[in-house]
Every structure is written in C-alpha cells, then in structure tokens.
Write an enzyme that holds these catalytic residues in place. Sequence first.
Site, short mmCIF file in Angstrom:
data_model
loop_
_atom_site.label_atom_id
_atom_site.label_comp_id
_atom_site.label_asym_id
_atom_site.label_seq_id
_atom_site.Cartn_x
_atom_site.Cartn_y
_atom_site.Cartn_z
N GLU A 391 18.28 12.99 15.35
CA GLU A 391 18.13 12.13 16.52
C GLU A 391 19.37 11.27 16.75
O GLU A 391 19.79 11.06 17.89
CB GLU A 391 16.89 11.25 16.39
CG GLU A 391 15.57 12.02 16.42
CD GLU A 391 15.37 12.84 17.67
OE1 GLU A 391 15.93 12.47 18.72
OE2 GLU A 391 14.67 13.86 17.61
N TRP A 490 0.21 33.71 26.73
CA TRP A 490 0.79 32.90 25.65
C TRP A 490 0.69 33.62 24.32
O TRP A 490 1.67 33.75 23.59
CB TRP A 490 0.08 31.56 25.62
CG TRP A 490 0.43 30.64 24.49
CD1 TRP A 490 -0.34 30.36 23.40
CD2 TRP A 490 1.63 29.85 24.34
NE1 TRP A 490 0.29 29.45 22.58
CE2 TRP A 490 1.50 29.12 23.13
CE3 TRP A 490 2.78 29.68 25.10
CZ2 TRP A 490 2.48 28.24 22.67
CZ3 TRP A 490 3.75 28.80 24.66
CH2 TRP A 490 3.61 28.10 23.46
N HIS A 518 6.16 20.00 24.62
CA HIS A 518 7.18 20.30 25.62
C HIS A 518 6.62 20.94 26.89
O HIS A 518 7.30 20.98 27.91
CB HIS A 518 8.25 21.20 25.00
CG HIS A 518 8.96 20.55 23.85
ND1 HIS A 518 8.36 20.40 22.62
CD2 HIS A 518 10.19 20.00 23.75
CE1 HIS A 518 9.20 19.79 21.80
NE2 HIS A 518 10.31 19.53 22.46
N ARG A 527 16.75 25.43 25.13
CA ARG A 527 17.79 24.63 24.47
C ARG A 527 17.65 24.68 22.95
O ARG A 527 18.64 24.66 22.23
CB ARG A 527 17.69 23.17 24.94
CG ARG A 527 16.38 22.49 24.60
CD ARG A 527 16.29 21.08 25.17
NE ARG A 527 16.35 21.08 26.62
CZ ARG A 527 16.23 19.99 27.36
NH1 ARG A 527 16.03 18.81 26.78
NH2 ARG A 527 16.29 20.06 28.66
#
Length: 619
Positions: A391, A490, A518, A527
């Site tokens: 982070e 999915w 997300h 990403r």
Amino acid sequence: MQQHKYKRKNTLNLITTAILGISLMGCTDNSTATSNHAKQIEKKPFNAADAKTFIETTEIELTKLSQPAAQAAWAYQTYINQDTAAVSAYLSEKYASKASELAKRAADFNDVEVDIDTRRKLDLLRNGLVLPAPSDPVKSQRLAQITSELEGMYGAGKYCRTEKDCLRLTDMNNIMANERDPAVLLDIWKGWREVSPPMKALYQEEVTLANQGAEELGFKDISQLWRGGYDMPADDFAIELDRLWTQIKPFYDALHCHVRAELGEEYGTDIVPQDQPIPAHLLGNMWAQSWGNIYDIVKPEEPLDVIDVTAALAEKQYDEVKMVKQAESFFSSLGFAPLPDTFWERSMFSQPAERDVVCHASAWDIDEQDDLRIKMCIQLTGEEFSVIHHELGHNYYQRAYKELPMLYRGSANDGFHEAIGDTIALSITPKYLKEIGLVNTIPDESNDIGMLLKLALDKIAFIPFGLLVDQWRWKVFSGEVTPENYNTAWWELREKYQGVMAPVERPSDAFDPGAKYHVPSNTPYTRYFLAHVLQFQFHKQLCELAGNEEAIHRCSIYGSEKAGKALNEMLEMGKSQPWQKALASLTGSEKMDATAVLDYFAPLKDWLDTQNKGRQCGW
C-alpha cells in the site's frame, strides 16, 4: 501475500470516474443576411488553440474539484452511515455527470490536428472514465446512488449464524485461513455469499445506465471503453493478455496438480475428486484467489526452515503503527523522503469498534499533493506486513508524480500502480528480515523450495483469477452474458481458468461475483493480472541495479539508493507517456514479458514436476 486484493484510491479514481472536470462549450457564429436570406447559425470549427484552452481550463478546474470529493469518499468509507452515504453519493453524481460531459467535449477535438501533449490529454479524458454517467441528470443521479449503495452493502456485510452470532468479513477471512473442518469452511463460504444476492438487481441497473453513458461517448459499451485504455487498440489488448497467460499456464497447471493431490490426501478424494476442479472453499481464502493459507497442507514433506514472520512480529512486539513505520523505512533506505506527518494523523490502521467501515485496504491521495493516507484494518500477521509495504508503494507513486499536470497524475497503466507495491514486497526476503532485526539467521538455499511454494500459492495461484474477473465483466457489459446467467458464467470462467468449482450447487438467484469487493465497487481488475507480470520484470531489473549476485528470489533491494533512483525516475513519469515508454525506462524493453516470473520460480517448477510424476493432472 494478497497484495492483489488491495485497491488504489486517488481523486482520479474515486467512486465512479477516473477523470473529472468542467467542460468548455464550443463557440458559435451567428450571421444574419441583409437581404432575403434566412437567419443561419453556423458552428465554428474547433482548432488547436481551442483544444489547448480546453485542456488548460479543465486541469485548473480538476485541481479545484478533487479534494472535497476525496474527503467525502474517505469519510464514507471510514464511517459508514446515512449522512456520509448521502454526501458521498451527491458528490459522486456531480463528478460522474461532469466527467461524462467533459469526455464528450474532448471527443469534439478528435479530428483537430493538435500537438502530441494535447492529444494525449484529450485521449486520457475520453478513455479515462470507469462508469460514465448518462447525460440525463435523473439517470446520472441514479447511477451515483446505486454505486454508493453497492459499496455500502459490501462494507456493512455480515453473516449471522444466529441472532447473537454475527461475523464480519475480517472474522470470516480468519476462519477460512485457519479452519480445516470442511463443514465449517462450507458454512462460512456460503454465509458470506448471502451478502451479495440483494446486489444483483442494482448491479444490472448500474450496467444498463453506465452502458448508456459509454454509448454517448462513442463506445459500444463499457467493455470497449475499459479495454481501450491501454495505449493500444482494445482487441489487441485482449490478445496481449492471452499471450501472457499462455506463458504462465504450464506453471499454474503444475501447481494446481500438486495442490489438488495434497488436498485429496487431507480431505479424501470424495471431497476433492482428482479429475475435477478443486472445491473453492478448501483453498484457504474466501474467493480461492490465493492459496498461501493452506501451505501447511501442501508443503514439502522434508523438514524446512521457513521463517514465521507472524511469530517474529509478535516476539518483537510490533503493533499496527510499528508495522507501518517499518514499511516506511524500506522506502527511506532507497532514498525516498519520509511520509508527511499528516499521514500518521489521518490514516486508519485498525478496525474501529464503534462503527462500520470498509476494511478493504487501500491507499489514498486526498489532495493530489501531500495528503497521503492508507486505510486498513491491520492484523498482526506476516501477510499484512507485506500488504502494508504494498500500500505504501501506491502512496510513494502518488507523491512521485504530483508535480505533473493533473491529467498525467496516475500510473503508466493501472497495472503499474499495483505492481510497484508488489515489487517492494518481493524484497521482503529473509535477508531483509535479518537486516531489520526481525530474525537472527537466514535459512540456506536448501530451504528455498518452501519459501517459493508459499509465494507461488499466493502469486501464481492468483494469476488466472486476476484475468477472469474482467473477462466476466466484459461479457456482462457487452450483453454476451445476461442477468439470468450472471452466476453460471462466473463459475464457467472460474473452472476454465482456475480449475476451481463451487463446492455446492448455487441457487438460481445467487450473485457470487458480488461477494468480491471489486465487482460492487466497480474497480477494474485486469490491473492485478498485469501487476503480477510487471512486478517480476521490475524486480529483476532493480536487483541487477542493486548489484545482486544471488538467485533472483533471494534478492532484496533494501538499502540500494541506485535501485531507488531508477525506480523513482519511472514513477515520476506518471502517465505522461505511453506505458510502453515507462516500462522501457526501467527495463529497457517496451514489451511485458512473463519470462521473469518463470525465472524467479524455476527451482519450484522442477520440484513440482518431480512431485507430480504419476499423478493425474488437469480437469
């Protein structure tokens, strides 16, 4: 490590948009004939000067608008209640509508010949939206409301086994990581997925509205918009992803084969059939996206000296703040300036007892300058120690490009932002742990298989998941997958790419994608796939600059200002150049390449091939 779970937050990627701003209206020329001709109104053609003025005005307004929205979003995620939700939704709607309006104005200059810099900024405006708002103000407001509501539903989600026994996601994650009773794991797995069915109708409506916004921008749908933001044609980008996955797949297949065999021994082949995908609840993670928590089940039989970072942190009496301070010192050793005092005053490091928050770890750049923060509910574990380094990588990247024009403040592509933090985490090696005093000795290379296997259970296991999340969304956005097939599609993708299956038949109204942060938060996921390739390219090059003479997986760049200087030079480029140029500035190549991944894990691949002899692999 699960760095891939964590989302960067800055004011260009707040809630529904990546680019926000004020549009500049085109001029008109009204001419009235003096004879019998009718009154005519002609639109004055745009020119290069108009384009430049448009960009300059936009960047000034963006700077004014960014901070209040960021502060509102921060308040909402760290204090979920009716008021913060209302303010966040209000600003989200204002920004979303302005962003879409701005992108449409940028498209007015598509056929105008402008300088390279202006063209890049115009393209970034047009392609930078995440969920473009329709021009209809009612629909725009509704889209913002849905977006805020979905994220709030996820953040406040709980599973109540009884009226008095309710579990938050952090509690359930701990159970998934440590429990070995398959019945308990199945109960927790199913319990968290009770949070997401109410999201389904909202998500369907959100897709419809955002697709309308994308169409107004000239895109077929959101899928084309998302895939087109990588300095190459959208279809070419999809081909590039397939190429990278093809490089990695044989290694993933070998890892999958070994893990399934060991799980079969642990739970029995009636629970883990050896010719089928692995049941998702047995892999130590709520989403089966990383498997490091089941290392104890799949580790080598021979005794190995593997450092227990969690135990070391406890022994050295690390708390949440000390963990963050140590991560900061890593960057300081590379020559980066310390974090500002406000970082320590304003960040959220732990779960507040008295209120709901979004615990999902994220890095924030509130004012596009120095108000950097992280938001985490830190647990005192080795995994979280790595996540903190990750982070802070976002924060240092955000600060590196702060002097660039507003539209260039971002990563070369969104995979770069995730990769930087992961690159730093690769340097959390035994050598680094010894240098900072967490451990006293470094295990010799004969113990490396254990370390490599544990890392592969997180990083290699994650790669197909990193690919499939957006594969699913792109199909949803394009209409190829309709709402009644959301869940079926999915699990088809999860079986195809991961070799992982739902442990029980899913209800017809299930919305399992919504159980992954997300999706309701509308964070593009490719990403993370890209980051898992790029981080190894970055690490390999930085280790060379640091003068590393050991195997690449034993290298730490801690203390190398030469490596830090090269890294910072790439970070300072922001998105001012195509990502290929930024990549070449550090690695010497404009091409993403998974070879560095395979080089890093080469000893493990040999070991896996030996273990898998005589086993039935594939699914």
